[in-house]
Design a protein around this motif. Structure first.
Motif, PDB file in Angstrom:
ATOM      1  N   THR A 196       0.842  -1.196   0.000  1.00 43.84           N
ATOM      2  CA  THR A 196       0.000   0.000   0.000  1.00 43.84           C
ATOM      3  C   THR A 196       0.879   1.248   0.000  1.00 43.84           C
ATOM      4  O   THR A 196       2.053   1.182   0.379  1.00 43.84           O
ATOM      5  CB  THR A 196      -0.906   0.038   1.249  1.00 43.84           C
ATOM      6  OG1 THR A 196      -0.072   0.075   2.414  1.00 43.84           O
ATOM      7  CG2 THR A 196      -1.810  -1.186   1.305  1.00 43.84           C
ATOM      8  N   ASP A 249      -4.403   5.766  -4.560  1.00 45.82           N
ATOM      9  CA  ASP A 249      -4.976   4.516  -4.076  1.00 45.82           C
ATOM     10  C   ASP A 249      -5.775   3.822  -5.167  1.00 45.82           C
ATOM     11  O   ASP A 249      -5.648   2.609  -5.382  1.00 45.82           O
ATOM     12  CB  ASP A 249      -5.860   4.797  -2.860  1.00 45.82           C
ATOM     13  CG  ASP A 249      -6.449   3.521  -2.276  1.00 45.82           C
ATOM     14  OD1 ASP A 249      -5.679   2.728  -1.699  1.00 45.82           O
ATOM     15  OD2 ASP A 249      -7.675   3.309  -2.411  1.00 45.82           O
ATOM     16  N   ARG A 253      -4.754   0.172  -7.074  1.00 40.87           N
ATOM     17  CA  ARG A 253      -5.633  -1.004  -7.061  1.00 40.87           C
ATOM     18  C   ARG A 253      -5.798  -1.583  -8.472  1.00 40.87           C
ATOM     19  O   ARG A 253      -5.935  -2.789  -8.650  1.00 40.87           O
ATOM     20  CB  ARG A 253      -7.011  -0.640  -6.516  1.00 40.87           C
ATOM     21  CG  ARG A 253      -7.027  -0.327  -5.029  1.00 40.87           C
ATOM     22  CD  ARG A 253      -8.400   0.195  -4.628  1.00 40.87           C
ATOM     23  NE  ARG A 253      -8.394   0.684  -3.255  1.00 40.87           N
ATOM     24  CZ  ARG A 253      -8.739  -0.046  -2.208  1.00 40.87           C
ATOM     25  NH1 ARG A 253      -9.118  -1.303  -2.391  1.00 40.87           N
ATOM     26  NH2 ARG A 253      -8.712   0.460  -0.990  1.00 40.87           N
ATOM     27  N   LYS A 259      -4.445  -7.839  -7.615  1.00 34.56           N
ATOM     28  CA  LYS A 259      -5.543  -7.086  -6.994  1.00 34.56           C
ATOM     29  C   LYS A 259      -6.619  -6.828  -8.051  1.00 34.56           C
ATOM     30  O   LYS A 259      -6.424  -6.060  -8.975  1.00 34.56           O
ATOM     31  CB  LYS A 259      -5.033  -5.762  -6.424  1.00 34.56           C
ATOM     32  CG  LYS A 259      -4.168  -5.932  -5.179  1.00 34.56           C
ATOM     33  CD  LYS A 259      -3.906  -4.596  -4.508  1.00 34.56           C
ATOM     34  CE  LYS A 259      -3.141  -4.775  -3.210  1.00 34.56           C
ATOM     35  NZ  LYS A 259      -2.902  -3.497  -2.524  1.00 34.56           N
ATOM     36  N   HIS A 262     -12.189  -3.211  -7.172  1.00 35.79           N
ATOM     37  CA  HIS A 262     -12.266  -1.833  -7.646  1.00 35.79           C
ATOM     38  C   HIS A 262     -12.945  -0.961  -6.587  1.00 35.79           C
ATOM     39  O   HIS A 262     -13.622  -1.470  -5.702  1.00 35.79           O
ATOM     40  CB  HIS A 262     -13.082  -1.743  -8.945  1.00 35.79           C
ATOM     41  CG  HIS A 262     -12.538  -2.581 -10.050  1.00 35.79           C
ATOM     42  ND1 HIS A 262     -11.676  -2.092 -10.996  1.00 35.79           N
ATOM     43  CD2 HIS A 262     -12.735  -3.886 -10.360  1.00 35.79           C
ATOM     44  CE1 HIS A 262     -11.366  -3.049 -11.847  1.00 35.79           C
ATOM     45  NE2 HIS A 262     -11.995  -4.148 -11.472  1.00 35.79           N
TER      46      HIS A 262
END
Length: 318
Positions: A196, A249, A253, A259, A262
């Motif tokens: 992240t 961010d 994603r 990943k 959504h």
């Protein structure tokens, strides 16, 4: 054939630039070299501290950065107005933070009696230093020379540490600026060394998030966000920090391997404001290093004369 720096960096074209420096051959800037079983992780701190120090001296603002294993990225803003506002003594004080003072300047600071020719020579030196304080070339030179010297000393070797000159890309409009900053801040995630943005060590996005957690507007060495463009706009990036963090961010994603979820609840405001389609945005954020100029076709065409270029080359953003 290398391109002349005058065709890559021009304050008349744009004050924003994305720069990249890479280590030569297999040299490791930081991280862990599996081949030699050696850790260079501590060198990330060298780069970050040196970057902060130079940013505090120069009239060049750091918008974004990411320090990787064998290269680093920075997005820089040339603050020419700040350089012009500095007094002669401010210029001297800043420059001497990183350099030794010539004898003539030492006498000038001591208010010794100087001849007319000596006084003129002092003013010429100060003018040169003022120009250098808002030069990306000098900014990158003082950063890279310091790290190369320190790394070679630690490795007990000599020779080139960096792969030639740093690469620079002109960011011609707000779209290009947002794309380059997002690309830089997401480097560790794309490389698979962070999950992240808030856990991406040695990046500007983590530094900004940590400042928010400490109730600070931004890290003192980073160019602040000034919000959406408006009349009497304060100095800073033309976005809101909250919008930018949501943009990073959301983009992370979409492009991170493995990943597939959504964000369905709301579209990022900055995407709406700068009229990006999501497909176009993801394409730009994964191929940002392909062009020397980044911007809309009209932005690229408009700056070609200022960069002494004839061909419309660059990464075009619709």
């Amino acid at each position: 054939m290398t391109t002349a720096r005058s065709q890559l960096i021009s304050i008349e074209a744009t004050p924003y630039y994305h720069c990249v420096s890479r280590c030569v051959r297999r040299s490791f800037l930081c991280g862990y070299d599996v081949l030699t079983q050696t850790s260079y992780e501590h060198r990330r701190g060298w780069v970050e501290k040196r970057l902060q120090h130079i940013a505090s001296v120069f009239c060049v603002d750091v918008c974004a950065y990411a320090i990787m294993s064998n290269h680093y990225h920075v997005v820089l803003h040339i603050n020419k107005d700040q350089a012009h506002r500095l007094s002669n003594h401010d210029v001297i004080e800043r420059w001497l933070t990183l350099h030794r003072a010539p004898v003539l300047i030492q006498r000038f600071l001591k208010h010794e009696v100087l001849s007319k020719a000596e006084h003129t020579a002092c003013l010429t030196i100060i003018k040169t230093w003022r120009e250098r304080l808002c030069s990306i070339s000098w900014f990158m030179r003082l950063l890279n020379q310091y790290i190369a010297s320190k790394a070679n000393q630690e490795d007990e070797c000599t020779g080139h540490f960096w792969e030639g000159r740093f690469k620079s890309q002109a960011l011609l409009d707000d779209k290009a600026l947002a794309a380059a900053m997002t690309y830089v801040d997401l480097n560790p995630i794309r490389a698979g060394i962070a999950e992240t943005p808030e856990t991406s060590d040695y990046t500007s996005v983590k530094a900004r998030i940590e400042s928010l957690e400490q109730n600070q507007a931004t890290a003192p060495y980073l160019f602040p966000f000034a919000g959406n463009p408006r009349n009497k706009m304060p100095e800073g990036l033309p976005f809101r920090l909250s919008d930018y963090l949501e943009l990073v961010d959301w983009t992370g994603r979409q492009i991170s391997e493995g990943k597939h979820h959504h964000i369905h609840s709301t579209q990022c405001p900055i995407l709406e404001r700068i009229s990006f389609s999501t497909a176009c945005w993801l394409n730009i954020c994964t191929s940002i290093e392909k062009g020397l100029l980044i911007g809309t076709p009209s932005s690229i065409q408009a700056v070609l004369p200022k960069l002494n270029r004839k061909r419309c080359v660059g990464l075009r953003i619709p």
